[in-house]
Each structure stands twice: as C-alpha cells, then as structure tokens.
Design an enzyme around this catalytic site. Sequence first.
Site, short mmCIF file in Angstrom:
data_model
loop_
_atom_site.label_atom_id
_atom_site.label_comp_id
_atom_site.label_asym_id
_atom_site.label_seq_id
_atom_site.Cartn_x
_atom_site.Cartn_y
_atom_site.Cartn_z
NE ARG B 320 7.40 -6.37 63.28
CZ ARG B 320 8.61 -5.82 63.48
NH1 ARG B 320 8.70 -4.60 63.99
NH2 ARG B 320 9.70 -6.46 63.16
CG PHE B 354 4.12 -7.31 60.06
CD1 PHE B 354 3.71 -7.72 58.81
CD2 PHE B 354 4.62 -8.27 60.94
CE1 PHE B 354 3.78 -9.06 58.44
CE2 PHE B 354 4.69 -9.61 60.58
CZ PHE B 354 4.28 -10.00 59.32
CB THR B 451 9.80 -11.14 64.92
OG1 THR B 451 8.60 -11.47 64.22
CG2 THR B 451 9.80 -9.66 65.27
CB ALA B 520 10.31 -6.47 58.32
CD GLU B 719 7.17 -2.37 58.77
OE1 GLU B 719 6.22 -3.12 59.01
OE2 GLU B 719 8.37 -2.69 58.95
#
Lengths: 478, 770
Positions: B320, B354, B451, B520, B719
């Site tokens: 990420r 992240f 992801t 996420a 996030e």
Amino acid sequence: MGRPIRFLLDGAVRELPADTDPTLTVLNLLRYDLRRTGTKEGCAEGDCGACTVALGELADGQVQFRAVNACILFAPMLDGRALFTVESLGREGALHPVQQAMVDHHGSQCGFCTPGFVMSLYAHRQAGGASDAGSLSEALAGNLCRCTGYGPILAAGAAMGAAAEVPGLAEALVAIQPVEMLETGHRGRRFLAPRTADELAAVLEANPEATVLAGGTDVGLWVTKQHRVLDTVVSLNEATDLRRIDDLGDAIRIGAGVRYADARAALAGLHPEFDGLLRRLGGPQVRNMGTVCGNIANGSPIGDMPPALIASGATLVLRRGAARRELPLEAYFLAYGKQDRTPGEFVEAVIVRRPEAGRVFRISKLSKRFEQDISAVCLGLSVGVADGRVTDARIAFGGMAATPKRATACEAALTGRPWTREMVEAAAARLDDDFAPISDMRASAAYRLAAAKGMVLRAFLESAGEAPRVLDAQAVEA
Amino acid sequence: MADSGASSPLPVLHAPVGHDSAPRHVSGEALYIDDIPEPPGLLHLFVGQAARAHARVSRLDLSAVRAAPGVVAVLTSQDIPGRNDISPFAGDDPMFADDEVRFMGQPLFCVAAESLPKARAAAALAVVEYVDLEPLLTAETALAAGSLIEDSQTMTLGDAASAIAAAPHRVSGHLAVGGQEHFYLEGQVALVIPGEAEDLHVWTSTQHPTETQHVIARVLGCPDAAITVEVRRMGGGFGGKETQSVQWAAMAALAALKTRRPAKIRLDRDDDMVMTGKRHDFEIDWALGFDDDGRLRGADFTFAGRCGHSADLSHAINDRAMFHADNAYALQSARIVSHRARTHTVSNTAFRGFGGPQGMIAIERAMDAVALSLGKDPLDVRLANLYGVAGDLTPYGQTVTDSVSREIMEELAVSCGYRARRAAIARANADAPHLARGIALTPVKFGISFTTTHLNQAGALVHIYTDGSISLNHGGTEMGQGLNVKVAQVVADAFQVPLAAVKITSTRTDKVPNTSATAASSGSDLNGMAALNACDQIKARLADYAGETFGATAEFTRDGVRLGERRMSFRDFVNGAYLARVSLSAAGFYRTPDIHYDRTTHKGRPFYYFAYGAACSEVAVDTLTGESRVTRVDILHDVGRSLNPVIDLGQIEGGFIQGLGWLTTEELMFDAKGRLTTHAPSTYKIPTAGDRPAVFNMALWGPGENREATVGRSKAVGEPPLMLAISVFSALTDAVASVGGHRVMPDLDAPATPERLLAAIADVRRRACG
C-alpha cells in the site's frame, strides 16, 4: 488498629475497613470492589485521564471540586472527602447536563476515554471554571482522546452550562471531618495521616524509614508501575497547617501540603512567568494533587519547579522533630537520587522570593508536547541589570545534569558585562562548560545543549521585546 | 413509485445522527471487556517477556513460578496442543517463543493465577538464561544483512530511469519517517469462558473476530466451529487490533482449555506498548525528473519498511505504500522499489492508512523540493501534476477516472485564502526572525478496497420480529468509528422504520461467519451493502407475500406499508407475513465488483474507487528551540454522499489529529539493545486538546458523490483523513526553508520534534550561507 476510612460517595457516607490496603488505588477500589466500572484504566500512571474522578473537599467551609486521577490515588486519601464518579452524575435516559452536552456534540467515539472527560468537565464546571476555548482546553490537558481530535469535546464543554450546587454536600462533609489521625493497617503495612505538622514531625521521627506521601503523583507510580510494596506510608496531606501559603512581604512561604493548583495564584503574584510554567506542569489532575514541595523533595533532575525556584533565590525549610534548618534550594540536590535530607526529616516549606522589579526573570520549558509532558530542558533565569550591565545572574536548568543545577560558568560570563545580544550569546556558549547532559528518549545531549543556549538567548531577546513566543503565535491575517 | 400525496422518505440514510452508544459512553454504562462482571473462578493471566532482542534461550526454569502462591497454571509453547503460530497467514509468528527470542518483550510463557498481582509476582520468579545473538534493529542493518520478510517488490510504469535522466531538471533526497503507536485507550484484553467439551466463548477487543476464531482453533487444534468470538465494542482500534489482538485471546483460550476455568488477560499500558506492533517506520530514497513548469517526467522511489520479527500484514502494508507513492499525481513514469526488512523488534502491523501515509509523504516531500528548486509556489506544482490534469494512469496500471483533486484543492485554496496568506507569511517572516512561519496545501487520494482481493466480502444477518422490531448483525466491528449506526441507518432506510426500531447487536462468529477484518476503511461499504442485501432478500419475500395476499406491491414508507390503496403498519404487515409462513430472516452477502490485482506483476485494478481530500495547514516554529505550533488548519474532504455527516466529520477531525501526532510529537525510541524506551504516555506523546489548532475549519465537499454503486453513493472515510496531516509536515518544511530564504531544501525527517526542527534549521542556515 485505627478506624475506618470515611468518605462520601454520591453524597452518602461510605466506610472502608481499618485494615484496607494502604496503597489500594481508588481506581481498583471502584472497579473491582465497588463494581463501578465506568471509571477506566488507560495507563495507571496519571498520564491519560481515563480514570478521572472528582473529589469534593472542604476549604474554609466551602466545597472545592477537583479532578484527580483515581489510578494513582490511594484509598486512604479519600478520608474526609466526597468522591464523584461518572456513575454519580446520571444514567442513560437521565443524563447530567455535562453528559448530555457530550452526546449532543458527538464528544465520544470509542467511548473509553469518555467518562474521564465527563468528570474533568464536571469538576471544571463545579469549580466555576470559564467556558472559553482556552480555559476548557487547559481543563482537559490531562485527558487523552485518540478518536475525536478534541473539537467535539471542547464544544460540549462550551455548552455544558454553569455549576449546580450539590445540596447538603458541605454539611455532609463537615460531618465526616476526622478529628484524629487516620491510621490504617494491612498485614503489618500502615498508612498514617497526621493532622498537624507537629504530629507529622513526631510520626516521621518515630518512623524514619517511612515513605512520605504528598500528592502521590510520583509515589503512586512506585506502586502502579514499579509494583513496589510500601510498608509504612505517612501522608502529609491532612496536616492542615502545612496547606498554608504565608505572605512574608518580599517572599511567600509555601507549606509542604500546598498543591500546584493552590500555589499557582500566589506564585503568579510573585511573577507572571510562574503562571505559564504551572499552566504546563502536568495536567489539572496532577496539579490538583501534586505539591510544590513534593516536586522538590523527590529530587528529580527533571522536576519543573526547581529551576525557576532556584533562579528566584528560594530557600528550603527542612524539619526533623522540633529541629528546623533552612538552606538554599540548590544545596538540597546533592547528586542523582541523593538529597540533603536525613531519615525522619521532611521538607516543611519552600520560601520563594519575589523577583525584584527591573530584573529579567524568565522561565521556559522545553518538551515534545506542550501540555502534560515532562521537561527535556527547563530554564529559570533571573538577571539583574543596572545601567545596561549585568549586576548578578542566577540561571538554573533542569534536564541538563543529574540534578537541577545552576549554570555557574554562564552566570560568571554574564556578571559585570553589558546586557547585549553579543555578550549573552558568548555567555550562553559557556553552557558547554556547565553541563554534560545525557541523551535519552526526551532529547539528545546535543539538542539539550543547543536548545539551552537558545533558551538563554531567547530570554534576552524577550527582555528586549524582540522575540514573540511560539506558544502565543496565532494564524496570520491575510 | 410514490404518487402525489406520498410522504417523503424517512430522513435517516444521510442524516446526522449521533453514535448509537453515546448515551452509554457518557454515563459509563457502555461495557468493555474488563467491565463485564467477572465470572466465579476467573483466572488472571500475566505474560513473561523475553529480556533480549535476539538470543537463544539456554534455560527456562519455571519451577518457582509454578510453586508461587495463587498460581494455577504456567503455560509455554510445550502446552500448545495445536500449532504455536498466531500469524495471519505467513506461519512465522509463535505465540510463545520456543528456543529463539526475536524481540525484546516477546512472550516466553504466561502465568494463570487467582489474581493479577499474584500472576505478576509469580512471573518475576522465572529463571531465564540466554545465549546472546546479534540483533538487527533497524531496516538499514537488516537490509545489509539480507534479512527480509519476502523478496523486494518492484512496480514500474514506463522507463523512469531514462525519463528522469532526460528531464530538464532533477531533484532527489532521503526521508526517514517514524513509526507510530496506536495508543487505543483500551489496551488489549480478552475473556474466555469454557463451555461444554472443547467449546470456548471468547470475548475480545478485536477488529477481526473471524481470524481470532481461526487462530485459536489452530493453536488449540480444534475445529473452528468450537470457538465463538464475540465483540460488542472496542475502546479504540486504529489497526492495532486487526491481527495483534489475536495472541492474547489465544493465550486466554489456552488457559481456559487447560484449566476448564474462565480466563482473562488484560495487558497494562507498558506491556501493551512493548509487546504489540506499531506503524512501520520507513527509510525512503526518492528522485524526480521534471520540466521548467514543474511537470513530472518520471519518479523513482525506494522504500525500506521495518517490519519487525515476523511478517504479520507487512506484505500488504508495504504494497500500500507503493500504491500511494503517487498520491494524487500522474507520475508519467515510475519505478517503485520496496524492501521489507525483518528486524529483531516487535512485529509492525496495520495502522490507519496501512502504509499509505508513508508512500504519500514521500511524494509530498518531493513536490516541495520541486517547487523550491524552481522557485515556484508548491501549490502550483501540485496542481500541475494532478490526475485528471496531467494524466490518468497509475504505476499499478489502474486508470484514475474519478479524480476530483483539482476541484477540491482549488475550492479550498480560495476558501482558506491560501494565496494571500502565503504572502502575509512571507511578510511576517521578515518581521519576526525568531519565529518562522510556513503554510502548505496538500491533497489526499486514497485507494479504497483491500488490495488482497478476496478480503472484499462481507456478511450480515437481519431478523424482523413479529412486533416489527429488527435485529441487525453484521461482520464488522465497532471501534468508535460509528459503523454500527451507519449500517443501522441503511436497514432503517430499507424498511422506512425509525432508527430506534433497529437493534444493534454484538459481532459474533456464530452469526456471521468468515468475515474480513474491519479495516481498510471498508466497514460501511462492505457491511452496509451486505445488510442491504439481507433487507432486499426479505423485501423480495414480502413483495411476493403482498402480491399473493393483497394483490398489490408493498411500498415501505415512513407512514407504514402501502399496499395499493391500503395502508398498514410495518408491525401488522410483518406479523401477517409471519402468519402466512414467510421467513423474516436473511443472511446478506456482498462482494466488491470489478476489482482484480496480480501481485506478481503489480498490475490490475486493486481499488474500487478513490477517496479524495485536501488540507491547508499553517505553522509557526521557534528558531531558537525548534518548538512548533499549528496555528490554523482548513480541510475539505470528499466522502461521496455522506451516510452520516456528523460521524464522517468526527472521522476527519480525529484522523487529522492522529496524523498530526504521527508527524510531530509521537516518537518511538529504541535503545541500542532493542528496548523500547517510550512505552507509556509519560514518554510517548499523542496530541492533547491544546495541540488542536486554534483555527480549525473543516467541511465535507459539497458535490461529493461516489460514481460507483456504493451504499447511498457514499465513500469510505476511516483512513484517508489521517494523511491530510501531511500538510502540517509540508508547512513545517516551508517554515524551515524560510530560514534560508527558500534557497535550500530542508533536510527534515518525521516526526518533526523540536529537536529535528532545530537541527534542520541549523543545517539550512549552514547550507544557505555556504
């Protein structure tokens, strides 16, 4: 042995047996004995405020409310006081105005720190605290929130309304005021709380090995962090004659039991610089329990009070039995962890002199965070200037040596010289001769020295009106 | 469709309703695990930690521990009936160290005793002897020794080396970025109650109940179905309870299984900070080639992340970082290399963003350097390189089709008076030489989706009872972010019932199985859609029932159910359906469409969409001491069509302040032996109320609407706002640069503590004069 610990909880008298563990924390008492689990443990060292509760205390017949950290408050310290927890305020469906304001302004996210914030706001409100942003922010400096970013909590504080008297509280407190020394014991371990300085002196003379307890903002951590077992704890908090601040004209005498919060106005009256220091010393919960003399007595090299007090020419009054002696504050600190205090002796008072008019008197504290942080470097500076020349200088630092210490080479380099930027810079360079600081998690040795020089120079520039403080900086007007 | 006279929809889906638990938060009635009444016979656990960063355990004598008062069991790796592995997938993370100690504080054993003080006192009696081995403590030393958690990864777009070499201008630099402790206020905690046979009920503070269940089953060697994990709420998570909550629950489960008694483990703050992982610290080398206008020709990034002793989630976290090395900018050509260092430190883990923040801060530093080298306003350089302005192809092959960066940045620049304030700051700096001011306006573009594609699925369980009340369960967990209230809004909207009619229940693995972590930023997107799917299933059955029984379609309105000309209360309608033997319960499911990713080539469409925002920060720095303050912040952030504006604004402000801490006051320090020296709030400083800028303006971007078919056309918000705080770091860089007349680029690492700022100032002065 002794008598029960007697305090008010939700206004009703509660007793704890005379064999209560002397270092049982109020947090554990609440959570595990009384099953009042609204009060949370976040750090067990008085640094996060999740365990904040309010104490009501009689002062001149009035009830004084204080936010305190339950995690480092020993249960016997409740004696004669009123305890309020988040459960004291309201329940879902019947919330207290402070709680309702927190709901209305979305002051909680995960909710774990929330009861502590509610209690800090409640204590601030009950103490008649102001509702401007600065006052509220200061009132919440001892509470950490990781979710909200604080804006919603500050908004709740602004909307929570004014204090409401707790009916009958003063009378109920009067009724439980102790008349004799509290003495509890638990498996041979004791907690003693003498009621006068004389009684304290006698108790300590008889128990020279005892741990002297003032606000507990340091000793509390010996128990909660180092897990030490303290055999005899002698609290000086109940010696009412040690709670006094005496005006000596050109000085004040601060008794051993005087807490930071209570000394703040008197010290600020000596010089406004003290107010800025106390604003940043711990958070409200620490200032509501910790004492000025305790900050000296424990001999920490990074205590916030000693540098400024040394610069002001403070003297310390030590007492053992009936014998008293007075010494310059800087002489008390002998070496790391070693002070000029004999077994059975205690710090009875500190005498703080008013900086003479015209002197340059500056206090500055350096830490990673502005609020509730321990100094990396702390400076107290008092310089006499006459006809553009330095007549004398008292410059003391914390965080630069194993003890709070005067910068004698720097002082000598200033004395008798012109009070100019060039001379001050040259004198500041002499700090290299005065100090060989350590590197630790707060700062490196190199930074401590560089910043210390900057702080001395800043004191000069401020005296010349040339350097605004970053703490006072506001956004530019376009 | 509603005809004339029909009521408007119930204002619930996009409504600013508060957190469902708020009244219980403020009254202290909200229960966290340590607040649950302790069951009789409860055992308290305490973990014995290794005192070396890297060593062989030559002797572990626990006889005195076992003999200590109150001790019921002492557990080591030898007591594990299944596998000694609590890792999420890599199989490299023992619950108890066997013979090799791999970080200071690694669990060696745990004591189960009648009280916590007894367990703690007993643990101190352990005799442990070590044969010391050389520890690799930093990413740099680990890379030099070839110690990696996996092969280094490379992502390429075009030929960056040639493009940079051929560009009219080049700049390069190095940036070190510190890690971050989560500092959730509620530390790690679990309570396990044994049932019949090997059944265990696990109360734990986790973002990932399913993984907790699976790991406990793995450790105990029992079927997943024997383990039920339940989470009502966490006192904060931030990624720190995605994987790293599992170990403690597994220890308590082992103790409960061995002793047949309930067992609780609660780490105190210091133990928590020592034994659980943090945000990865990074070393970053970067180089850019660009033209006279600051338009990029190519970019080269080399990231080295300190992963700690095990993989944990470091593969995806470092990925990420690579995905966000472009932030909002079309790099034109790129080479992005990522090294994942295996070190003898605690295993670093998920933390809000992240890896994204570490990737993003690199390109923002580079943008500042480009602007400085050309003497341009950094905002102009940023605007010139945005997706939608300068291109649309990312280094991982996804085409950016939804960029609104330019619109947001230009609107914010106007609303916050950026240009005029930049000029005013230049004047102020000339007048006050000891106070350096700076300003920066930076964008955030954050990719939304796990992801690891298969994780993008969720389940929900909706029951309607015959009195019309609704029980809602889903796989997401509540950590303060307001997920439960958002999903409840979705369900209330589906049936047009008051929010109060929807009962929020705790997350349980026996209600919704095989869930992904609440992470996420995906919680509302995934669980909201799964709950909607459950509602739609029930509504389809009710539609059939309405057609058969009333010969009409059923329309759910705020005034009840419309059946042609008839009107019926929701309660009477569903009760009638029950009497007609219609199931009023459904398990909903959702999987994000259209996403795919090939990790071997680092190409695909890993993200369903992007979330956008921008922030402008203004700072002041004391040039004599390095102390700094943020004096003003303005934020404009895109959450699509907000499901709940007050919840979303709470995420934005909280995320920003958390990012501010990461980049300024929060500094993790390890000593030369690998001991964490900042393991409590006395030494590790997260922001306080006084660090919140005095002027703090934020707004949701008005035109925001997700182009993808997300729930209510909303966007994820957990996030992205954290990275808005990079504007503070750029503003600090700007302030430091002002000391040298913006002639040399500051060499400032993160966090920008007073110490780093003062050193950077001294360095700029030296270089600017030289």
